[in-house]
Write a protein that holds these residues in place. Structure first.
Motif, PDB file in Angstrom:
ATOM      1  N   VAL A 195       0.832  -1.197   0.000  1.00  0.00           N
ATOM      2  CA  VAL A 195       0.000   0.000   0.000  1.00  0.00           C
ATOM      3  C   VAL A 195       0.873   1.257   0.000  1.00  0.00           C
ATOM      4  N   ALA A 196       1.953   1.232   0.792  1.00  0.00           N
ATOM      5  CA  ALA A 196       2.820   2.404   0.893  1.00  0.00           C
ATOM      6  C   ALA A 196       3.454   2.753  -0.453  1.00  0.00           C
ATOM      7  N   ALA A 197       3.847   1.724  -1.217  1.00  0.00           N
ATOM      8  CA  ALA A 197       4.486   1.974  -2.511  1.00  0.00           C
ATOM      9  C   ALA A 197       3.511   2.633  -3.479  1.00  0.00           C
ATOM     10  N   ARG A 198       2.295   2.112  -3.538  1.00  0.00           N
ATOM     11  CA  ARG A 198       1.312   2.691  -4.450  1.00  0.00           C
ATOM     12  C   ARG A 198       0.933   4.117  -4.036  1.00  0.00           C
ATOM     13  N   GLN A 199       0.791   4.313  -2.724  1.00  0.00           N
ATOM     14  CA  GLN A 199       0.463   5.650  -2.236  1.00  0.00           C
ATOM     15  C   GLN A 199       1.614   6.631  -2.488  1.00  0.00           C
ATOM     16  N   ARG A 200       2.853   6.131  -2.386  1.00  0.00           N
ATOM     17  CA  ARG A 200       4.011   7.025  -2.593  1.00  0.00           C
ATOM     18  C   ARG A 200       4.065   7.512  -4.032  1.00  0.00           C
ATOM     19  N   ILE A 201       3.660   6.647  -4.962  1.00  0.00           N
ATOM     20  CA  ILE A 201       3.616   7.048  -6.369  1.00  0.00           C
ATOM     21  C   ILE A 201       2.454   8.029  -6.597  1.00  0.00           C
ATOM     22  N   GLN A 202       1.286   7.634  -6.145  1.00  0.00           N
ATOM     23  CA  GLN A 202       0.084   8.433  -6.399  1.00  0.00           C
ATOM     24  C   GLN A 202       0.167   9.801  -5.737  1.00  0.00           C
ATOM     25  N   ARG A 203       0.750   9.871  -4.549  1.00  0.00           N
ATOM     26  CA  ARG A 203       0.760  11.108  -3.783  1.00  0.00           C
ATOM     27  C   ARG A 203       2.076  11.867  -3.907  1.00  0.00           C
ATOM     28  N   ASN A 204       2.948  11.407  -4.789  1.00  0.00           N
ATOM     29  CA  ASN A 204       4.171  12.159  -5.035  1.00  0.00           C
ATOM     30  C   ASN A 204       3.827  13.552  -5.535  1.00  0.00           C
ATOM     31  N   PHE A 205       4.576  14.559  -5.094  1.00  0.00           N
ATOM     32  CA  PHE A 205       4.303  15.920  -5.536  1.00  0.00           C
ATOM     33  C   PHE A 205       4.440  16.056  -7.045  1.00  0.00           C
ATOM     34  N   LYS A 206       5.291  15.221  -7.627  1.00  0.00           N
ATOM     35  CA  LYS A 206       5.632  15.362  -9.042  1.00  0.00           C
ATOM     36  C   LYS A 206       4.888  14.335  -9.887  1.00  0.00           C
ATOM     37  N   PRO A 207       4.559  14.679 -11.125  1.00  0.00           N
ATOM     38  CA  PRO A 207       3.818  13.749 -11.981  1.00  0.00           C
ATOM     39  C   PRO A 207       4.656  12.532 -12.343  1.00  0.00           C
ATOM     40  N   VAL A 208       3.963  11.407 -12.483  1.00  0.00           N
ATOM     41  CA  VAL A 208       4.613  10.132 -12.787  1.00  0.00           C
ATOM     42  C   VAL A 208       3.933   9.504 -14.002  1.00  0.00           C
ATOM     43  N   VAL A 209       4.743   9.080 -14.971  1.00  0.00           N
ATOM     44  CA  VAL A 209       4.237   8.416 -16.172  1.00  0.00           C
ATOM     45  C   VAL A 209       4.648   6.950 -16.115  1.00  0.00           C
ATOM     46  N   ALA A 210       3.694   6.055 -16.317  1.00  0.00           N
ATOM     47  CA  ALA A 210       4.001   4.628 -16.435  1.00  0.00           C
ATOM     48  C   ALA A 210       4.254   4.303 -17.894  1.00  0.00           C
ATOM     49  N   ALA A 211       5.410   3.707 -18.169  1.00  0.00           N
ATOM     50  CA  ALA A 211       5.724   3.221 -19.511  1.00  0.00           C
ATOM     51  C   ALA A 211       5.603   1.703 -19.476  1.00  0.00           C
ATOM     52  N   MET A 212       4.423   1.214 -19.813  1.00  0.00           N
ATOM     53  CA  MET A 212       4.165  -0.221 -19.750  1.00  0.00           C
ATOM     54  C   MET A 212       4.784  -0.907 -20.964  1.00  0.00           C
ATOM     55  N   ASN A 213       5.996  -1.394 -20.768  1.00  0.00           N
ATOM     56  CA  ASN A 213       6.744  -2.035 -21.848  1.00  0.00           C
ATOM     57  C   ASN A 213       6.302  -3.476 -22.088  1.00  0.00           C
ATOM     58  N   GLY A 214       5.368  -3.951 -21.284  1.00  0.00           N
ATOM     59  CA  GLY A 214       4.870  -5.314 -21.419  1.00  0.00           C
ATOM     60  C   GLY A 214       3.720  -5.525 -20.456  1.00  0.00           C
ATOM     61  N   PRO A 215       3.315  -6.784 -20.238  1.00  0.00           N
ATOM     62  CA  PRO A 215       2.155  -7.067 -19.398  1.00  0.00           C
ATOM     63  C   PRO A 215       2.302  -6.576 -17.962  1.00  0.00           C
ATOM     64  N   ALA A 216       1.170  -6.247 -17.355  1.00  0.00           N
ATOM     65  CA  ALA A 216       1.073  -5.910 -15.937  1.00  0.00           C
ATOM     66  C   ALA A 216       0.030  -6.844 -15.330  1.00  0.00           C
ATOM     67  N   ILE A 217       0.435  -7.577 -14.309  1.00  0.00           N
ATOM     68  CA  ILE A 217      -0.430  -8.587 -13.703  1.00  0.00           C
ATOM     69  C   ILE A 217      -0.564  -8.309 -12.214  1.00  0.00           C
ATOM     70  N   GLY A 218      -1.765  -8.502 -11.678  1.00  0.00           N
ATOM     71  CA  GLY A 218      -1.988  -8.359 -10.241  1.00  0.00           C
ATOM     72  C   GLY A 218      -1.548  -7.001  -9.734  1.00  0.00           C
ATOM     73  N   GLY A 219      -0.654  -7.037  -8.740  1.00  0.00           N
ATOM     74  CA  GLY A 219      -0.143  -5.787  -8.184  1.00  0.00           C
ATOM     75  C   GLY A 219       0.556  -4.930  -9.202  1.00  0.00           C
ATOM     76  N   GLY A 220       1.023  -5.524 -10.298  1.00  0.00           N
ATOM     77  CA  GLY A 220       1.626  -4.744 -11.368  1.00  0.00           C
ATOM     78  C   GLY A 220       0.633  -3.796 -12.008  1.00  0.00           C
ATOM     79  N   VAL A 221      -0.633  -4.225 -12.081  1.00  0.00           N
ATOM     80  CA  VAL A 221      -1.689  -3.344 -12.604  1.00  0.00           C
ATOM     81  C   VAL A 221      -1.843  -2.139 -11.685  1.00  0.00           C
ATOM     82  N   TYR A 222      -1.814  -2.395 -10.379  1.00  0.00           N
ATOM     83  CA  TYR A 222      -1.977  -1.313  -9.423  1.00  0.00           C
ATOM     84  C   TYR A 222      -0.780  -0.372  -9.420  1.00  0.00           C
ATOM     85  N   LEU A 223       0.427  -0.900  -9.638  1.00  0.00           N
ATOM     86  CA  LEU A 223       1.599  -0.033  -9.727  1.00  0.00           C
ATOM     87  C   LEU A 223       1.486   0.885 -10.947  1.00  0.00           C
ATOM     88  N   ALA A 224       1.076   0.318 -12.079  1.00  0.00           N
ATOM     89  CA  ALA A 224       0.939   1.128 -13.294  1.00  0.00           C
ATOM     90  C   ALA A 224      -0.114   2.207 -13.115  1.00  0.00           C
TER      91      ALA A 224
END
Length: 227
Positions: free
Chosen positions: A64-93
């Motif tokens: 939860v902390a990792a996903r929140q750290r990305i989402q709530r970072n002051f700076k914008p974040v772009v996911a470059a999905m170079n391949g499949p995202a499964i399970g928690g990988g979907v949530y990270l993206a």
């Protein structure tokens, strides 16, 4: 070699990396991508199959902390999905602010096959029907379909991934950083008013419980052995 599957250490490293992003005055935005031809294969079953209760508890909290750290970072974040995202990988993206995926990639909430639950957070983005379809059936959603649903921003050929990501990052670094920060903050406030953070905090103990039950252990073994 495990297709960027995540364990406790990876989540801790993600949090540390995004602390660096936020604290670096020369950094205006960040890009999250995977090594090789996978974005993230989700939970590393080698870790969770054998983890004790304390490790599973820590895993859930740092997840939860990792996903929140990305989402709530002051700076914008772009996911470059170079391949499949499964399970928690979907949530990270999708914790990132903008998501670009190669058109051969797919997103899959596969937790149900491993005896766990994937929650219902995508009710906020793609609606109840599609969110439950992903969570209950655990089927693959090809990147072009994910774009049509509004789960990601763009689906592009592999040859165009770098250019599509650069299109977003060039635009972001040209914009006023304080305006970007508070635009993200405003969006997060609305999500919190809808219960998004509460959902993540409440869902983590359910995952820990399921992971420690005999049913959950056996499901993970069966999933790994493809039976």
């Amino acid at each position: 070699e495990v297709k960027n599957a995540h364990d406790l250490d990876m989540f801790r490293e993600i949090v540390a990396a995004f602390d660096e992003v936020e604290n670096d005055p020369d950094c205006r935005c960040a890009v999250l991508t995977g090594s090789g031809d996978f974005f993230c294969a989700g939970q590393d079953l080698r870790f969770t199959r054998s983890a004790d209760a304390q490790a599973v508890d820590a895993y859930g909290r740092w997840n939860v902390a990792a996903r929140q750290r990305i989402q709530r970072n002051f700076k914008p974040v772009v996911a470059a999905m170079n391949g499949p995202a499964i399970g928690g990988g979907v949530y990270l993206a999708t914790a990132c602010d903008l998501v670009v995926a190669v058109d051969t990639a797919f997103l899959q909430l596969g937790e149900i096959h491993a005896g766990n639950h994937s929650g219902g957070a995508f009710v906020y983005t793609i609606g109840r029907a599609r969110a439950l379809e992903m969570a209950l059936l655990g089927r693959r959603v090809p990147a072009p379909q994910a774009e049509a649903w509004g789960l990601i921003n763009r689906s592009v050929p592999a040859s165009g991934l770098e250019a599509a990501v650069k299109d977003y990052t060039d635009a972001l670094v040209a914009l006023p950083p304080l305006a970007l920060r508070y635009t993200k903050n405003a969006a997060n406030i609305l999500l919190d008013m809808g219960g998004f953070s509460t959902h993540m905090e409440a869902g983590a103990p359910m995952q820990r419980y399921l992971g420690l039950t005999p049913d959950g252990r056996e499901a993970k073994i069966a999933f790994n052995e493809k039976r």
